[in-house]
Design an enzyme around this catalytic site. Structure first.
Site, PDB file in Angstrom:
ATOM      1  N   HIS A   1      -3.729  -5.007   0.562  1.00 17.56           N
ATOM      2  CA  HIS A   1      -3.187  -5.418   1.862  1.00 17.56           C
ATOM      3  C   HIS A   1      -3.211  -6.944   1.952  1.00 17.56           C
ATOM      4  CE1 HIS A   1      -2.814  -1.551   3.975  1.00 17.56           C
ATOM      5  NE2 HIS A   1      -3.765  -1.159   3.133  1.00 17.56           N
TER       6      HIS A   1
ATOM      7  N   GLU B   1      -2.054  -8.789   4.177  1.00 14.42           N
ATOM      8  CA  GLU B   1      -2.306  -9.197   5.569  1.00 14.42           C
ATOM      9  C   GLU B   1      -3.777  -9.082   5.936  1.00 14.42           C
ATOM     10  OE1 GLU B   1      -1.181  -6.365   4.588  1.00 14.42           O
ATOM     11  OE2 GLU B   1      -1.719  -4.722   5.939  1.00 14.42           O
TER      12      GLU B   1
ATOM     13  N   CYS C   1       0.836  -1.207   0.000  1.00 18.59           N
ATOM     14  CA  CYS C   1       0.000   0.000   0.000  1.00 18.59           C
ATOM     15  C   CYS C   1       0.871   1.258   0.000  1.00 18.59           C
ATOM     16  CB  CYS C   1      -0.981  -0.044   1.169  1.00 18.59           C
ATOM     17  SG  CYS C   1      -2.298   1.187   1.050  1.00 18.59           S
TER      18      CYS C   1
END
Lengths: 184, 250
Positions: free
Chosen positions: A165, A167, A81
């Site tokens: 993202h 994660e 990001c």
């Protein structure tokens, strides 16, 4: 076990990235110490905070230069990001901020659709959907994947950057992170 | 535009999930971490945690919940209730939440929106609006303000809110469908995404909302049968709404 440094910008959430790495069996530390950034298998520039405060912190700690030096040696760096955007030469965010400059290109505010661009979207040509949360987008000759016309992954030398993202992208995101860890 | 989002909302009090959740199939009744993981595995695109006690004494408890959830959850989550200052937002985001949701505090001091957006970006700030009869209600609907709904949504977005979470007081809890007229009006007035909230009683209701806006908040429809979330997703998809493909559910 892999040794990963998650670069600390001095503000924001690095917890989720570290939790995902732990889930994959990788050990990680949070640091902006140039010595630590040099001597590790993988460096992750996470996506937190604002461009100016992040760059101020990276410049003042010497982390930005350590990342340039690491890039020259061909050691892997993953940008997520904002972390991907900072690797380019310039961002329009916060009135204009010079980036780390590992890749050519710049970052501009998005003008189409609803902004911020929030939610899951399919990445081509990979096919999986990942989670996005961004108002600015990269314009970069080293783009390797797109989503709805936006460049969402860039690669040059040992740097790989993604706008989404991993994660926060469920099993697709974990599988992506696992691939990033595998060459380490 | 990204894919439509389905967002279960969990009410939390004293560190436990409360109100209307049928815990059949869950080992630890009311554990926010286990329920979050359960919904994430079941196909939630995001989660919202609402701290319904939200007293200053409870803030440490909520911070612990946020950190514990962040350690197991691989989807984004928003935390609302009790965010009254930039310091509250910092505490919650740095514990692992992706976004904070502001309600009464933003109305009392709109500069709070821009202060948090400057630090973390607009995508980290949700402004929740409880609307009824054209005006904003606060304190869980008990206080009726003179602030008009649409102008407030516009102001919140212009001050840096990255999303509007719009609850229709008249539709909330009735399970007869979302307030599509209000949702469309707010959607047309702002350029940020809008989450429809209040009224989901069936997959068709959710599909109706997702045809006109970006995301739908769901509560009792999923809490009374948490294991039914994958089925609800499939029903919504069968009604022509594109949700994210989930290869782990195939």
């Amino acid at each position: 076990m892999n040794d990963v440094v998650v670069v600390d910008y001095g503000a924001g959430n690095t917890r989720s990235v570290r939790a995902a790495l732990a889930h994959l069996g990788a050990t990680s530390v949070v640091s902006c110490d140039p010595a630590v950034i040099t001597d590790v298998d993988l460096v992750i520039l996470p996506g937190v905070g604002s461009a100016r405060s992040a760059m101020d912190h990276l410049d003042s700690t010497g982390a930005a230069q350590a990342l340039r030096d690491r890039f020259e040696t061909g050691a892997p760096i993953l940008g997520i990001c904002l972390g991907m955007q900072l690797a380019l030469e310039h961002s329009d965010e916060d009135g204009g901020v010079d980036g780390i400059g590992l890749l050519s290109g710049s970052v501009h505010r998005m003008t189409e659709g609803r902004v911020p661009r929030l939610g899951w979207a399919t990445v081509e040509p990979w096919g999986d959907a990942y989670y996005f949360a961004h108002s600015y987008a990269a314009h970069c000759p080293d783009g390797v994947a797109t989503s709805e016309g936006v460049t969402v992954a860039v690669e040059r030398g040992s740097f790989f950057g993604v706008q989404f993202h991993p994660e926060k992208s469920g099993t697709a995101g974990l599988a992506f992170l696992e691939r990033c860890l595998s060459p380490v | 535009m990204p894919l439509a989002r389905l967002i279960p909302c969990l009410d939390v009090a004293h560190g436990r999930v409360v109100k209307g959740v049928n815990f059949v199939g869950l080992r630890d009744v009311g554990d926010p971490v286990e329920l979050a993981k359960f919904y994430s595995d079941g196909g939630a695109d995001e989660l919202v945690f609402l701290d319904i006690t939200a007293t200053p004494e409870e803030s440490a408890t909520m911070t612990t919940v946020v950190a514990d959830v962040a350690d197991v959850l691989e989807i984004p989550f928003t935390v609302g209730g009790g965010v009254r200052s930039v310091e509250d937002a910092i505490r919650i985001i740095e514990s692992g939440a992706d976004r904070v949701s502001l309600n009464s505090a933003a109305l009392a001091d709109p500069s709070l929106i821009s202060a948090i957006a400057r630090r973390y970006g607009s995508q980290a700030v949700v402004v929740a609006i409880d609307a009824g009869d054209g005006v904003v209600h606060t304190h869980g609907g008990r206080v009726v303000t003179a602030t008009k709904t649409i102008p407030w949504a516009v102001e919140a977005a212009s001050r840096g809110a990255g999303e509007i979470l719009l609850t229709s007081i008249s539709h909330d809890g009735r399970r007869e469908g979302f307030d599509l007229v209000l949702t469309a009006a707010v959607r047309d007035a702002v350029s940020v995404p809008v989450i429809a909230s209040g009224g989901a009683g069936s997959a068709a209701h959710v599909a109706d909302a997702l045809r006109i806006t970006d995301a739908a908040l769901i509560a009792s429809i999923v809490h009374e049968n948490p294991a039914g979330l994958p089925g609800l997703r499939r029903e919504i998809q069968d009604l022509g709404i594109q949700l994210r493909p989930m290869r782990e559910l195939i």
